[in-house]
Design a protein around this motif. Structure first.
Motif, PDB file in Angstrom:
ATOM      1  N   PRO A 307       1.441  23.522   8.179  1.00 32.38           N
ATOM      2  CA  PRO A 307       2.138  22.264   8.512  1.00 32.38           C
ATOM      3  C   PRO A 307       1.365  21.021   8.093  1.00 32.38           C
ATOM      4  O   PRO A 307       1.958  20.039   7.658  1.00 32.38           O
ATOM      5  CB  PRO A 307       2.289  22.339  10.041  1.00 32.38           C
ATOM      6  N   LEU A 308       0.022  21.059   8.215  1.00 33.19           N
ATOM      7  CA  LEU A 308      -0.768  19.885   7.852  1.00 33.19           C
ATOM      8  C   LEU A 308      -0.729  19.652   6.338  1.00 33.19           C
ATOM      9  O   LEU A 308      -0.578  18.507   5.883  1.00 33.19           O
ATOM     10  CB  LEU A 308      -2.213  20.044   8.318  1.00 33.19           C
ATOM     11  N   GLU A 309      -0.830  20.725   5.574  1.00 36.71           N
ATOM     12  CA  GLU A 309      -0.767  20.577   4.121  1.00 36.71           C
ATOM     13  C   GLU A 309       0.612  20.082   3.685  1.00 36.71           C
ATOM     14  O   GLU A 309       0.725  19.221   2.801  1.00 36.71           O
ATOM     15  CB  GLU A 309      -1.095  21.904   3.427  1.00 36.71           C
ATOM     16  N   LEU A 310       1.652  20.586   4.320  1.00 39.54           N
ATOM     17  CA  LEU A 310       3.003  20.137   3.983  1.00 39.54           C
ATOM     18  C   LEU A 310       3.201  18.670   4.366  1.00 39.54           C
ATOM     19  O   LEU A 310       3.839  17.905   3.633  1.00 39.54           O
ATOM     20  CB  LEU A 310       4.036  21.014   4.685  1.00 39.54           C
ATOM     21  N   ARG A 311       2.644  18.281   5.510  1.00 40.98           N
ATOM     22  CA  ARG A 311       2.744  16.868   5.898  1.00 40.98           C
ATOM     23  C   ARG A 311       2.034  15.986   4.875  1.00 40.98           C
ATOM     24  O   ARG A 311       2.583  14.979   4.402  1.00 40.98           O
ATOM     25  CB  ARG A 311       2.126  16.643   7.267  1.00 40.98           C
ATOM     26  N   ASN A 312       0.803  16.362   4.521  1.00 41.96           N
ATOM     27  CA  ASN A 312       0.025  15.529   3.612  1.00 41.96           C
ATOM     28  C   ASN A 312       0.697  15.393   2.247  1.00 41.96           C
ATOM     29  O   ASN A 312       0.855  14.285   1.725  1.00 41.96           O
ATOM     30  CB  ASN A 312      -1.382  16.102   3.442  1.00 41.96           C
ATOM     31  N   GLU A 313       1.098  16.515   1.662  1.00 45.31           N
ATOM     32  CA  GLU A 313       1.660  16.461   0.305  1.00 45.31           C
ATOM     33  C   GLU A 313       2.996  15.729   0.280  1.00 45.31           C
ATOM     34  O   GLU A 313       3.278  14.966  -0.651  1.00 45.31           O
ATOM     35  CB  GLU A 313       1.816  17.867  -0.273  1.00 45.31           C
ATOM     36  N   THR A 314       3.814  15.936   1.293  1.00 50.18           N
ATOM     37  CA  THR A 314       5.103  15.238   1.296  1.00 50.18           C
ATOM     38  C   THR A 314       4.918  13.746   1.598  1.00 50.18           C
ATOM     39  O   THR A 314       5.660  12.911   1.073  1.00 50.18           O
ATOM     40  CB  THR A 314       6.093  15.858   2.304  1.00 50.18           C
ATOM     41  N   LEU A 315       3.933  13.400   2.428  1.00 49.35           N
ATOM     42  CA  LEU A 315       3.677  11.987   2.692  1.00 49.35           C
ATOM     43  C   LEU A 315       3.196  11.265   1.433  1.00 49.35           C
ATOM     44  O   LEU A 315       3.578  10.121   1.175  1.00 49.35           O
ATOM     45  CB  LEU A 315       2.639  11.826   3.803  1.00 49.35           C
ATOM     46  N   HIS A 316       2.354  11.928   0.646  1.00 53.21           N
ATOM     47  CA  HIS A 316       1.917  11.349  -0.626  1.00 53.21           C
ATOM     48  C   HIS A 316       3.131  11.061  -1.503  1.00 53.21           C
ATOM     49  O   HIS A 316       3.243   9.992  -2.122  1.00 53.21           O
ATOM     50  CB  HIS A 316       0.977  12.319  -1.349  1.00 53.21           C
ATOM     51  N   THR A 317       4.037  12.031  -1.574  1.00 49.56           N
ATOM     52  CA  THR A 317       5.228  11.868  -2.410  1.00 49.56           C
ATOM     53  C   THR A 317       6.166  10.819  -1.833  1.00 49.56           C
ATOM     54  O   THR A 317       6.806  10.059  -2.567  1.00 49.56           O
ATOM     55  CB  THR A 317       5.959  13.215  -2.555  1.00 49.56           C
ATOM     56  N   LEU A 318       6.251  10.751  -0.497  1.00 50.88           N
ATOM     57  CA  LEU A 318       7.095   9.752   0.147  1.00 50.88           C
ATOM     58  C   LEU A 318       6.618   8.338  -0.185  1.00 50.88           C
ATOM     59  O   LEU A 318       7.423   7.456  -0.507  1.00 50.88           O
ATOM     60  CB  LEU A 318       7.100   9.960   1.665  1.00 50.88           C
ATOM     61  N   MET A 319       5.311   8.120  -0.123  1.00 49.20           N
ATOM     62  CA  MET A 319       4.783   6.800  -0.432  1.00 49.20           C
ATOM     63  C   MET A 319       5.085   6.428  -1.881  1.00 49.20           C
ATOM     64  O   MET A 319       5.503   5.304  -2.178  1.00 49.20           O
ATOM     65  CB  MET A 319       3.276   6.747  -0.191  1.00 49.20           C
ATOM     66  N   ALA A 320       4.903   7.393  -2.783  1.00 52.57           N
ATOM     67  CA  ALA A 320       5.175   7.129  -4.201  1.00 52.57           C
ATOM     68  C   ALA A 320       6.662   6.930  -4.456  1.00 52.57           C
ATOM     69  O   ALA A 320       7.050   6.179  -5.355  1.00 52.57           O
ATOM     70  CB  ALA A 320       4.645   8.282  -5.048  1.00 52.57           C
ATOM     71  N   GLY A 321       7.522   7.587  -3.674  1.00 53.85           N
ATOM     72  CA  GLY A 321       8.961   7.506  -3.896  1.00 53.85           C
ATOM     73  C   GLY A 321       9.600   6.293  -3.258  1.00 53.85           C
ATOM     74  O   GLY A 321      10.619   5.795  -3.736  1.00 53.85           O
ATOM     75  N   ARG A 322       9.003   5.790  -2.179  1.00 53.94           N
ATOM     76  CA  ARG A 322       9.605   4.650  -1.468  1.00 53.94           C
ATOM     77  C   ARG A 322       9.134   3.309  -1.997  1.00 53.94           C
ATOM     78  O   ARG A 322       9.939   2.448  -2.364  1.00 53.94           O
ATOM     79  CB  ARG A 322       9.264   4.740   0.025  1.00 53.94           C
ATOM     80  N   ASP A 323       7.822   3.116  -2.060  1.00 54.46           N
ATOM     81  CA  ASP A 323       7.289   1.768  -2.186  1.00 54.46           C
ATOM     82  C   ASP A 323       7.343   1.162  -3.588  1.00 54.46           C
ATOM     83  O   ASP A 323       7.836   0.039  -3.734  1.00 54.46           O
ATOM     84  CB  ASP A 323       5.866   1.739  -1.633  1.00 54.46           C
ATOM     85  N   PRO A 324       6.860   1.835  -4.629  1.00 54.35           N
ATOM     86  CA  PRO A 324       6.943   1.194  -5.951  1.00 54.35           C
ATOM     87  C   PRO A 324       8.379   0.914  -6.383  1.00 54.35           C
ATOM     88  O   PRO A 324       8.671  -0.147  -6.949  1.00 54.35           O
ATOM     89  CB  PRO A 324       6.267   2.218  -6.876  1.00 54.35           C
ATOM     90  N   THR A 325       9.302   1.853  -6.090  1.00 51.88           N
ATOM     91  CA  THR A 325      10.697   1.647  -6.494  1.00 51.88           C
ATOM     92  C   THR A 325      11.336   0.530  -5.680  1.00 51.88           C
ATOM     93  O   THR A 325      12.087  -0.307  -6.215  1.00 51.88           O
ATOM     94  CB  THR A 325      11.504   2.949  -6.333  1.00 51.88           C
ATOM     95  N   GLY A 326      11.060   0.492  -4.377  1.00 57.82           N
ATOM     96  CA  GLY A 326      11.584  -0.592  -3.550  1.00 57.82           C
ATOM     97  C   GLY A 326      11.073  -1.946  -4.001  1.00 57.82           C
ATOM     98  O   GLY A 326      11.827  -2.928  -4.058  1.00 57.82           O
ATOM     99  N   ALA A 327       9.778  -2.016  -4.335  1.00 57.50           N
ATOM    100  CA  ALA A 327       9.211  -3.272  -4.821  1.00 57.50           C
ATOM    101  C   ALA A 327       9.808  -3.660  -6.168  1.00 57.50           C
ATOM    102  O   ALA A 327      10.135  -4.833  -6.404  1.00 57.50           O
ATOM    103  CB  ALA A 327       7.693  -3.147  -4.929  1.00 57.50           C
ATOM    104  N   LEU A 328       9.959  -2.687  -7.061  1.00 60.26           N
ATOM    105  CA  LEU A 328      10.553  -2.955  -8.376  1.00 60.26           C
ATOM    106  C   LEU A 328      11.950  -3.546  -8.235  1.00 60.26           C
ATOM    107  O   LEU A 328      12.285  -4.563  -8.868  1.00 60.26           O
ATOM    108  CB  LEU A 328      10.600  -1.665  -9.200  1.00 60.26           C
ATOM    109  N   LEU A 329      12.790  -2.937  -7.407  1.00 62.35           N
ATOM    110  CA  LEU A 329      14.155  -3.428  -7.226  1.00 62.35           C
ATOM    111  C   LEU A 329      14.164  -4.856  -6.675  1.00 62.35           C
ATOM    112  O   LEU A 329      14.957  -5.702  -7.109  1.00 62.35           O
ATOM    113  CB  LEU A 329      14.923  -2.495  -6.296  1.00 62.35           C
TER     114      LEU A 329
END
Length: 521
Positions: A307-329
């Motif tokens: 569970p910890l590894e899944l949390r970490n890896e998905t959180l990394h991807t979540l940050m990359a998927g949410r923030d740069p694209t939101g800022a770009l738009l």
């Protein structure tokens, strides 16, 4: 007792001075042997050599951090693109030379990696993962995540469309076809959060629905407050940026506030993971909507159930998927509101290629990529604001950089083990000798026929290049098309004023994106 203490302090100080002088002599000899010359120094203005660090922190607080780097380097010389910056008992390098970037990310990448400074800044929120790890751990994370981003399913435009329709319902039209004055910036972050969480966990946190008082997009009335989750995430990101700006002194920042926000984020993510792994989601409902959807967590769970590894890896991807694209738009609409001719030209091209209907799903992401002027607008936004304003590396061993040494900067530089090199992408992307004398102007047409090199790497480069680049461009392009189909005018409601680059790892508009939109007839 006092004499003994004084003698110990004197001995320690003498030892430090002698070892420092011996090390400096060794470095100079090695530099000379390799045919290198030192880069010019950006000197501090006080005895402790902390003035540049203080100036940088002050500029960041005033939403002009990236511009400060340019002005500070120009103090040394407008044609000087690599400088040494002494701070207290150490120094770092800052380079805006694309050839040095190419060396660190590609041709000499074995000599460089991310620094412990970056890892320590991100660790409280993200834990070990693809953005914070080095060596074998990084290779493991990359091998776990990378294959999933080569799949066609990452361009699932049906998933994006549902959240686009929610956003369109939030943008309510009133008198004479105009919306009220609104700030698009947070709305885009809600939108990218919703698409990213559904892509990652099979269900969205539905932050848009939460702020609009709408039914959840999948009909599942889960207890997650998506808008609150978004706020926790935003504050945590801002604190990470402050922690990283302190460099090796990151540990002086109080952590109580940071830990509270991270605790709430982890609670939500752990719940999403547990729910998915236990099969509590209504799979029949998923299949009803067009077959079993691609969910990144399902694929990662085939490789690990930790569970910890899944949390970490998905959180990394979540940050990359949410923030740069939101800022770009947000920045795209910031500039479109200030450049009506560009808006009209872009809308005409979009309508000619995609029509005016906002009801039919665009199911060919390659069609979005073929809309050249739309891509140029986003490229120019990424250039002029540098959504990710700063990258960095540290030397893993004594090595070199190809340029920056000597009076004219043409000689290589000796880089000793442990030296951190800051890479200000904003400064690279505002060099007039690369981009022209109009480098400060927003002009998407500059991209016509331009071959992209190491002077423009908004998603990084080399082995650590962002895996979600294609997804980000697809998602942003899709929403842009839908908004341009729906609205035929955008008006800047902020008025004139200098651009404010508010840094929370990525650059956001410090004044928001204050506009009103006019609905097409």
């Amino acid at each position: 007792m006092a004499i003994g203490l004084a003698l110990a302090i004197f001995t320690l100080a003498a030892y430090k001075i002698i070892t420092s002088k011996l090390a400096t002599a060794r470095y100079k000899a090695e530099s000379s042997r390799r045919g290198c010359a030192p880069a010019p120094a950006l000197h501090s203005n006080n005895l402790l050599r902390t003035s540049r660090l203080k100036e940088s922190i002050k500029a960041t607080k005033e939403d002009r951090g990236p511009q400060y780097v340019v002005s500070a380097m120009n103090e040394v010389g407008p044609n000087i693109h690599t400088v040494r910056v002494p701070i207290l008992d150490y120094e770092l390098l800052v380079t805006r030379d694309p050839e040095n970037v190419k060396a660190m990310f590609s041709t000499q990448s074995a000599d460089y990696d991310i620094s412990a400074t970056r890892s320590n800044a991100f660790m409280p929120l993200l834990g070990e993962g693809i953005f914070t790890s080095r060596g074998a751990q990084w290779k493991h994370s990359r091998a776990l995540v990378r294959p999933q981003f080569s799949r066609e399913e990452i361009s699932n435009l049906t998933l994006v469309e549902r959240h686009v329709q929610t956003l369109l319902s939030v943008l309510k039209v009133g008198e004479k076809g105009w919306t009220q004055t609104l700030d698009l910036q947070p709305l885009f972050f809600y939108f990218t959060l919703d698409t990213a969480t559904e892509f990652l966990y099979g269900q969205s946190v539905d932050s848009q629905a939460a702020i609009a008082g709408l039914e959840k997009s999948d009909g599942n009335q889960n207890p997650i407050d998506g808008a609150a989750f978004s706020r926790h995430f935003g504050v945590a990101k801002h604190l990470i940026d402050k922690r990283g700006a302190l460099g090796k002194f990151y540990w002086v920042m109080p952590m109580r506030k940071m830990k509270a926000h991270c605790r709430e984020i982890h609670r939500v993510i752990d719940g999403l993971i547990e729910e998915r792994l236990r099969g509590k989601r209504d799979v029949a409902r998923e299949e009803e909507k067009g077959g079993r959807r691609f969910v990144l967590l399902d694929e990662l769970a085939k490789e690990t159930r930790d569970p910890l590894e899944l949390r970490n890896e998905t959180l990394h991807t979540l940050m990359a998927g949410r923030d740069p694209t939101g800022a770009l738009l947000g920045w795209v609409w910031y500039f479109l509101a200030r450049h009506p001719e560009t808006f009209r030209k872009l809308r005409e091209i979009v309508l000619a290629q995609f029509g005016m209907s906002t009801s039919s799903v665009i199911d060919d992401f390659a069609q979005l990529r073929r809309c050249e002027f739309l891509q140029w607008v986003m490229y120019e936004v990424l250039r002029i604001v540098a959504v990710i304003p700063m990258n960095e590396r540290v030397a893993l061993r004594d090595t070199t950089l190809p340029r920056g040494g000597g009076e004219d900067g043409s000689k290589p530089i000796f880089v000793r083990e442990g030296i951190q090199i800051l890479i200000p992408l904003y400064a690279i992307q505002h060099r007039p000798d690369i981009w022209g004398e109009d480098a400060e102007e927003f002009r998407p047409e500059r991209w016509q026929g331009r071959k992209i090199g190491w002077e423009w790497i908004p998603f990084g480069g080399g082995a650590r290049k962002c895996l979600g680049q294609q997804f980000a461009f697809t998602e942003a392009s899709y929403l842009m098309v839908r908004l341009l189909q729906r609205f035929d005018a955008v008006e800047n409601m902020e008025g004139p004023g200098e651009i404010k680059l508010h840094t929370a790892i990525e650059n956001r508009s410090g004044t928001g994106v204050q506009v009103r939109l006019h609905a097409a007839a």
